[in-house]
Scaffold this motif. Structure first.
Motif, PDB file in Angstrom:
ATOM      1  N   MET A 150      15.889   6.344  -2.941  1.00 23.00           N
ATOM      2  CA  MET A 150      14.567   5.747  -3.167  1.00 23.00           C
ATOM      3  C   MET A 150      14.568   4.646  -4.230  1.00 23.00           C
ATOM      4  SD  MET A 150      13.121   7.458  -0.867  1.00 23.00           S
ATOM      5  CE  MET A 150      11.482   6.757  -1.017  1.00 23.00           C
ATOM      6  N   THR A 151      15.645   4.510  -4.996  1.00 22.57           N
ATOM      7  CA  THR A 151      15.634   3.515  -6.093  1.00 22.57           C
ATOM      8  C   THR A 151      16.631   2.392  -5.876  1.00 22.57           C
ATOM      9  OG1 THR A 151      17.192   4.873  -7.372  1.00 22.57           O
ATOM     10  CG2 THR A 151      14.828   5.193  -7.774  1.00 22.57           C
ATOM     11  N   ARG A 152      17.599   2.537  -5.018  1.00 21.27           N
ATOM     12  CA  ARG A 152      18.593   1.497  -4.789  1.00 21.27           C
ATOM     13  C   ARG A 152      18.255   0.715  -3.527  1.00 21.27           C
ATOM     14  NH1 ARG A 152      24.306   4.648  -6.232  1.00 21.27           N
ATOM     15  NH2 ARG A 152      23.757   5.127  -8.414  1.00 21.27           N
ATOM     16  N   GLY A 153      18.514  -0.577  -3.577  1.00 21.14           N
ATOM     17  CA  GLY A 153      18.210  -1.416  -2.438  1.00 21.14           C
ATOM     18  C   GLY A 153      16.774  -1.908  -2.479  1.00 21.14           C
ATOM     19  N   ASP A 154      16.428  -2.729  -1.501  1.00 19.37           N
ATOM     20  CA  ASP A 154      15.104  -3.329  -1.449  1.00 19.37           C
ATOM     21  C   ASP A 154      14.154  -2.456  -0.626  1.00 19.37           C
ATOM     22  OD1 ASP A 154      16.035  -5.507  -2.902  1.00 19.37           O
ATOM     23  OD2 ASP A 154      16.650  -6.586  -1.075  1.00 19.37           O
ATOM     24  N   THR A 155      12.910  -2.449  -1.050  1.00 18.73           N
ATOM     25  CA  THR A 155      11.860  -1.750  -0.307  1.00 18.73           C
ATOM     26  C   THR A 155      11.308  -2.683   0.769  1.00 18.73           C
ATOM     27  OG1 THR A 155      11.259  -0.473  -2.275  1.00 18.73           O
ATOM     28  CG2 THR A 155       9.656  -0.562  -0.475  1.00 18.73           C
ATOM     29  N   VAL A 156      11.232  -2.197   1.999  1.00 18.37           N
ATOM     30  CA  VAL A 156      10.729  -3.006   3.104  1.00 18.37           C
ATOM     31  C   VAL A 156       9.232  -3.215   2.931  1.00 18.37           C
ATOM     32  CG1 VAL A 156      10.490  -3.185   5.612  1.00 18.37           C
ATOM     33  CG2 VAL A 156      12.537  -2.135   4.614  1.00 18.37           C
ATOM     34  N   SER A 157       8.802  -4.479   3.026  1.00 15.81           N
ATOM     35  CA  SER A 157       7.386  -4.820   2.907  1.00 15.81           C
ATOM     36  C   SER A 157       6.912  -5.472   4.199  1.00 15.81           C
ATOM     37  CB  SER A 157       7.169  -5.764   1.719  1.00 15.81           C
ATOM     38  OG  SER A 157       7.583  -5.157   0.509  1.00 15.81           O
ATOM     39  N   LEU A 158       5.628  -5.828   4.231  1.00 16.05           N
ATOM     40  CA  LEU A 158       5.051  -6.444   5.413  1.00 16.05           C
ATOM     41  C   LEU A 158       5.711  -7.791   5.699  1.00 16.05           C
ATOM     42  CD1 LEU A 158       1.237  -5.766   4.886  1.00 16.05           C
ATOM     43  CD2 LEU A 158       2.771  -4.598   6.486  1.00 16.05           C
ATOM     44  N   GLU A 159       5.759  -8.133   6.986  1.00 16.91           N
ATOM     45  CA  GLU A 159       6.322  -9.415   7.380  1.00 16.91           C
ATOM     46  C   GLU A 159       5.434 -10.560   6.887  1.00 16.91           C
ATOM     47  OE1 GLU A 159       3.984  -7.890  11.003  1.00 16.91           O
ATOM     48  OE2 GLU A 159       5.087  -7.113   9.267  1.00 16.91           O
ATOM     49  N   THR A 160       6.036 -11.718   6.744  1.00 17.88           N
ATOM     50  CA  THR A 160       5.335 -12.871   6.174  1.00 17.88           C
ATOM     51  C   THR A 160       4.118 -13.268   7.001  1.00 17.88           C
ATOM     52  OG1 THR A 160       7.457 -13.666   5.309  1.00 17.88           O
ATOM     53  CG2 THR A 160       5.652 -15.259   5.381  1.00 17.88           C
ATOM     54  N   ALA A 161       4.198 -13.065   8.315  1.00 15.34           N
ATOM     55  CA  ALA A 161       3.134 -13.538   9.205  1.00 15.34           C
ATOM     56  C   ALA A 161       1.795 -12.865   8.944  1.00 15.34           C
ATOM     57  CB  ALA A 161       3.544 -13.348  10.663  1.00 15.34           C
ATOM     58  N   VAL A 162       1.781 -11.664   8.355  1.00 14.42           N
ATOM     59  CA  VAL A 162       0.519 -10.947   8.148  1.00 14.42           C
ATOM     60  C   VAL A 162       0.152 -10.842   6.676  1.00 14.42           C
ATOM     61  CG1 VAL A 162       0.777  -9.594  10.266  1.00 14.42           C
ATOM     62  CG2 VAL A 162       1.682  -8.693   8.115  1.00 14.42           C
ATOM     63  N   LEU A 163       0.934 -11.457   5.779  1.00 18.92           N
ATOM     64  CA  LEU A 163       0.624 -11.350   4.353  1.00 18.92           C
ATOM     65  C   LEU A 163      -0.728 -11.999   4.030  1.00 18.92           C
ATOM     66  CD1 LEU A 163       4.066 -12.066   2.631  1.00 18.92           C
ATOM     67  CD2 LEU A 163       2.873  -9.883   2.882  1.00 18.92           C
ATOM     68  N   GLY A 164      -1.044 -13.083   4.726  1.00 21.05           N
ATOM     69  CA  GLY A 164      -2.332 -13.705   4.483  1.00 21.05           C
ATOM     70  C   GLY A 164      -3.477 -12.808   4.867  1.00 21.05           C
ATOM     71  N   ALA A 165      -3.352 -12.075   5.974  1.00 18.80           N
ATOM     72  CA  ALA A 165      -4.409 -11.153   6.391  1.00 18.80           C
ATOM     73  C   ALA A 165      -4.506  -9.963   5.436  1.00 18.80           C
ATOM     74  CB  ALA A 165      -4.138 -10.662   7.812  1.00 18.80           C
ATOM     75  N   ALA A 166      -3.356  -9.500   4.915  1.00 16.59           N
ATOM     76  CA  ALA A 166      -3.374  -8.384   3.967  1.00 16.59           C
ATOM     77  C   ALA A 166      -4.098  -8.787   2.688  1.00 16.59           C
ATOM     78  CB  ALA A 166      -1.953  -7.922   3.674  1.00 16.59           C
ATOM     79  N   GLY A 167      -3.952 -10.064   2.265  1.00 13.38           N
ATOM     80  CA  GLY A 167      -4.733 -10.589   1.164  1.00 13.38           C
ATOM     81  C   GLY A 167      -4.358 -10.075  -0.205  1.00 13.38           C
ATOM     82  N   PRO A 168      -5.192 -10.380  -1.199  1.00 15.41           N
ATOM     83  CA  PRO A 168      -4.904 -10.008  -2.598  1.00 15.41           C
ATOM     84  C   PRO A 168      -4.924  -8.502  -2.837  1.00 15.41           C
ATOM     85  CG  PRO A 168      -7.120 -10.924  -2.383  1.00 15.41           C
ATOM     86  CD  PRO A 168      -6.435 -11.157  -1.074  1.00 15.41           C
ATOM     87  N   LEU A 169      -5.653  -7.747  -2.012  1.00 17.71           N
ATOM     88  CA  LEU A 169      -5.652  -6.296  -2.210  1.00 17.71           C
ATOM     89  C   LEU A 169      -4.247  -5.725  -2.012  1.00 17.71           C
ATOM     90  CD1 LEU A 169      -8.964  -5.263  -0.390  1.00 17.71           C
ATOM     91  CD2 LEU A 169      -8.536  -5.433  -2.853  1.00 17.71           C
ATOM     92  N   TYR A 170      -3.509  -6.296  -1.077  1.00 17.46           N
ATOM     93  CA  TYR A 170      -2.128  -5.861  -0.865  1.00 17.46           C
ATOM     94  C   TYR A 170      -1.216  -6.418  -1.941  1.00 17.46           C
ATOM     95  CZ  TYR A 170       2.490  -5.458   1.330  1.00 17.46           C
ATOM     96  OH  TYR A 170       3.809  -5.170   1.596  1.00 17.46           O
ATOM     97  N   ALA A 171      -1.445  -7.667  -2.342  1.00 22.84           N
ATOM     98  CA  ALA A 171      -0.566  -8.301  -3.329  1.00 22.84           C
ATOM     99  C   ALA A 171      -0.674  -7.636  -4.693  1.00 22.84           C
ATOM    100  CB  ALA A 171      -0.901  -9.802  -3.428  1.00 22.84           C
TER     101      ALA A 171
END
Length: 783
Positions: free
Chosen positions: A645-666
């Motif tokens: 759980m602490t090594r490596g990168d955590t998978v996040s949302l794809e770039t295409a939907v980051l705008g829809a996720a908005g500041p609440l996600y950021a």
């Protein structure tokens, strides 16, 4: 609680062998012939209340009585069928019911007469009787000689005839045996000579005994003499008959090898371990499959050794009295456990999903579930969307599906009481999601993530409060809608059969790094769903995601202690979750499992799963998973998840939907950091949040709602196969510890108006089939 069991109507007549209608009666005795207490009775007693208030003593055996000392049931038995005792209500108006097996009229056990089995007694003591008779005949001959009172010449002739009688007996015996030896190879020359000498000895002894009787003069006391001779023949013959039996047994005993080298030349075929196992299993199966037994008309096929025991296939034939749907009911399991001298937890019966007349049986003294397994570190198979997460009861490994290729995300429901292992299983699933590199894991836990440990820091979004869970779900719906729009704009190039190259629209996008699976896990989901401020919106958002998220690779995973509508609040949501993957660990009551399981028919009763094994070790993780074979499983132990759980990168949302996720996600991690830095007094405010008290550790009491309490009462009766009406007074008394009588009245009236309950208009209520279907127990016990 006092419940009256009304007798099922029986046919008034019919040809012999005609089966009776209605549900099966209660057996009156177990396999050892011991009386079984029928339902409705409190104990057995030799004294009971008579018709006029006086005390009456039972004649042949104790009778079942209620709290008032009245007889509740009468035992009837069939004269043709062995071990066919049945309890019938003492209030039954039927004069003589019919046997449900052969159609013969039953009779009361108390009317059975005591008879002496003369034939069996003679067969058991044939040797003693014959010896006594022969001795008495010799004595009668001596008495006759004494009565004759021959002259001296007659006495001399009588005495002189003894050698001739001895010689004649020897010669005639030898001649007869020689003729028999022509067809009987066992009669050798030595055997014939030995038996001829024995006949001569007996003739000599008889002759001398006759002469001794004549000399002594037994004629005056003939009756006494013959009686004494009869007893003497019985007692005196016992050493001889014992010696003769030992000689015969020694002759039949196989010869003992002189040394170990003789074993090398022994070509006698020895039974294999498979043959010995089959012989053992079949011999004991006769105890439960004999006529009149609970599994009458069944046989075993494909008997083979299994992990810690053996397995086989139960086959029900046309003459079986057992409803195939009741293979795994408590009564058959209890009888099988007794026949093989094991505990009921060591017997598992798994119905065949394709053939109702077949079921798999496992009898294991050492179960592979007793030790469990640690997670081996393997991740999700990206080609199938599944991962090994459990050990099945037959020793095989089970796989948990996360998504289905070409289809989309699978919704999940995990149920179990406190300490059953559901939180540890979720930790394993979240670790698998992180390791896959294809899953974005969002977790909401109104208990602030204490049971998650290091897992909390390895997910993409963690919501520790009901308000943050609401924000997370709103964002998830926005992401789902954004993905839907993006998919509709996608095109794929395809060459048609005529060679034309076209651009086709896309219906579904496989799980990939560019289009990851969004997995939303809500622990103790009933807490945010029942929140007085945000609960209603949370329920609506979860229902929308569960219903529409599949094609957008959005899945919902809820953890609850009970998946009843009182906690999930929405029937559509529960149906969508049950259509995916359902995992049920140990529950606090029998209604929880069927309410969550697809189709309502579970492989077993989750409330009967053990909390610990016989050696005191925990049984956490034992349960059922709808994606595997219909048998018990035990989930793997995740162990230390720090590295994962602490090594490596955590998978996040794809770039295409980051705008829809908005500041609440950021800003999600900023809000979590601010929450972690808040003073506990500021978080708790005036006191402990009331909804946390509903899931206090160790609390397994049912909800206090009147509707829930009444439904649980009737569901338990339905699962026990009891469909008789219940008087309102008995119902109110049964649920009085949970709800008041007024609440019970309101609940019964509303349920009757919804046709979940039916009434006879005289205060009797029962659960209807439509009501059983609504609460998820219709298929649990077939009528």
């Amino acid at each position: 609680m006092k419940t009256e069991n009304r007798p099922v109507p029986l046919p008034n007549g019919g040809p012999p062998g005609a089966p009776q209608q209605g549900r099966a009666r209660q057996a009156s005795r177990d396999l050892d012939g011991k009386l079984l207490l029928p339902s409705g009775a409190v104990s057995f007693s030799w004294h009971h209340a008579g018709p006029n208030g006086q005390t009456v003593k039972a004649r042949r055996q104790p009778v079942p009585v209620n709290d008032s000392g009245e007889v509740t049931h009468v035992e009837w038995e069939c004269p043709e069928c062995p071990d066919s005792g049945q309890w019938f209500s003492a209030k039954s108006k039927i004069e003589r019911p019919l046997c449900g097996i052969c159609g013969v009229r039953l009779h009361k056990t108390s009317d059975r007469r005591i008879s002496i089995p003369w034939g069996r007694l003679y067969r058991d003591h044939t040797g003693s009787v014959n010896s006594a008779a022969a001795t008495s005949l010799v004595g009668m001959a001596g008495v006759a000689a004494d009565v004759a009172d021959l002259s001296l010449a007659g006495e001399v002739a009588q005495f002189a005839a003894i050698p001739a009688i001895v010689a004649g007996s020897w010669w005639m015996t030898r001649a007869w045996l020689r003729r028999q030896a022509e067809t009987d190879e066992e009669l050798t020359r030595d055997t014939i000579a030995r038996r001829a000498r024995g006949a001569g000895y007996l003739a000599a002894a008889a002759g001398l005994w006759i002469e001794l009787t004549d000399v002594i003069g037994f004629a005056d006391h003939a009756a006494v003499a013959l009686t004494a001779l009869f007893g003497l023949g019985v007692v005196g013959s016992r050493p001889y008959r014992r010696w003769l039996a030992d000689r015969r047994a020694q002759a039949l005993r196989p010869p003992v090898p002189l040394d170990d080298e003789d074993d090398l030349y022994d070509d006698t075929p020895q039974p294999s371990e498979e043959d010995l196992l089959r012989e053992y299993v079949l011999a004991r199966w006769e105890k439960v499959s004999a006529k009149g037994r609970v599994l009458h008309g069944t046989s075993l096929e494909n008997i083979q050794a299994s992990v810690g025991g053996w397995s086989a296939i139960i086959v029900a034939h046309d003459d079986s009295d057992l409803d195939p749907e009741k293979f795994d009911m408590p009564e058959p399991v209890r009888k099988i456990a007794r026949a093989y001298s094991v505990g009921t937890s060591m017997v598992s019966i798994i119905a065949d999903p394709l053939d109702a007349n077949r079921a798999m049986i496992l009898v294991q003294r050492t179960s592979p579930l007793s030790t469990g397994s640690r997670w081996n570190g393997d991740g999700i198979d990206l080609t199938t969307g599944t991962a090994e997460t459990m050990t099945l009861e037959d020793g095989n490994r089970g796989r948990h599906p996360f998504w289905r290729p070409g289809w989309g995300a699978l919704m999940e429901l995990i149920a179990g009481c406190t300490g059953s292992g559901k939180s540890e299983y979720v930790n394993l699933l979240l670790a698998l999601e992180r390791k896959s590199g294809r899953v974005v894991s969002w977790v909401g836990d109104p208990q602030m993530g204490q049971s998650l440990g290091d897992v909390r820091d390895g997910v993409d979004w963690f919501a520790p409060t009901n308000e943050e869970i609401l924000v997370m779900l709103r964002t998830a719906v926005t992401v789902m809608l954004a993905r839907n729009l993006l998919i509709t704009r996608m095109r794929v190039t395809e060459t048609r059969p005529d060679g034309t190259v076209v651009q086709r629209r896309v219906k579904y996008v496989e799980v990939s790094p560019d289009f990851p699976l969004l997995s939303i896990t809500i622990d103790e989901a009933h807490l945010p769903m029942n929140d007085p401020d945000v609960g209603k919106e949370i329920v609506k958002l979860l229902a929308l995601l569960a219903k529409s998220g599949r094609k957008a690779n959005v899945k919902v995973r809820l953890l609850v202690q009970s998946p009843l509508l009182s906690e999930l609040k929405d029937s559509v949501l529960r149906a969508q979750l049950a259509s995916g993957v359902v995992t049920v660990f140990r529950t606090a009551d029998r209604l929880t499992g069927p309410a969550a399981w697809p189709g309502g028919k579970m492989p077993g009763d989750p409330s009967a799963l053990p909390a610990e094994w016989e050696d005191g070790t925990t049984a956490a993780g034992v349960g059922y998973n709808s994606a595997t074979a219909r048998m018990r499983m035990r989930s793997d132990y995740a162990g230390d998840l720090w590295d994962v759980m602490t090594r490596g990168d955590t998978v996040s949302l794809e770039t295409a939907v980051l705008g829809a996720a908005g500041p609440l996600y950021a800003d999600r991690w900023k809000r979590l950091e601010a929450f972690d830095n808040m003073d506990p007094a500021e978080i708790l405010g005036a006191g402990i949040p009331s909804n946390l008290l509903d899931s206090a550790p160790g609390d397994t009491t049912p909800p206090a709602g009147g509707r829930e309490a009444v439904l649980r009462f009737f569901a338990d009766r339905w699962l026990d196969g009891d469909r008789d009406p219940v008087q309102f007074g008995d119902l109110a008394a049964a649920v009085r510890s949970v709800i008041k009588t007024r609440a019970c009245t309101n609940a019964v009236n509303k349920l009757a108006g919804e046709q979940i309950l039916d009434t006879d208009g005289r205060g009797g209520y029962w659960l209807t089939e439509s009501g059983a279907e609504q609460i998820g127990v219709l298929d649990e016990v077939m009528a």
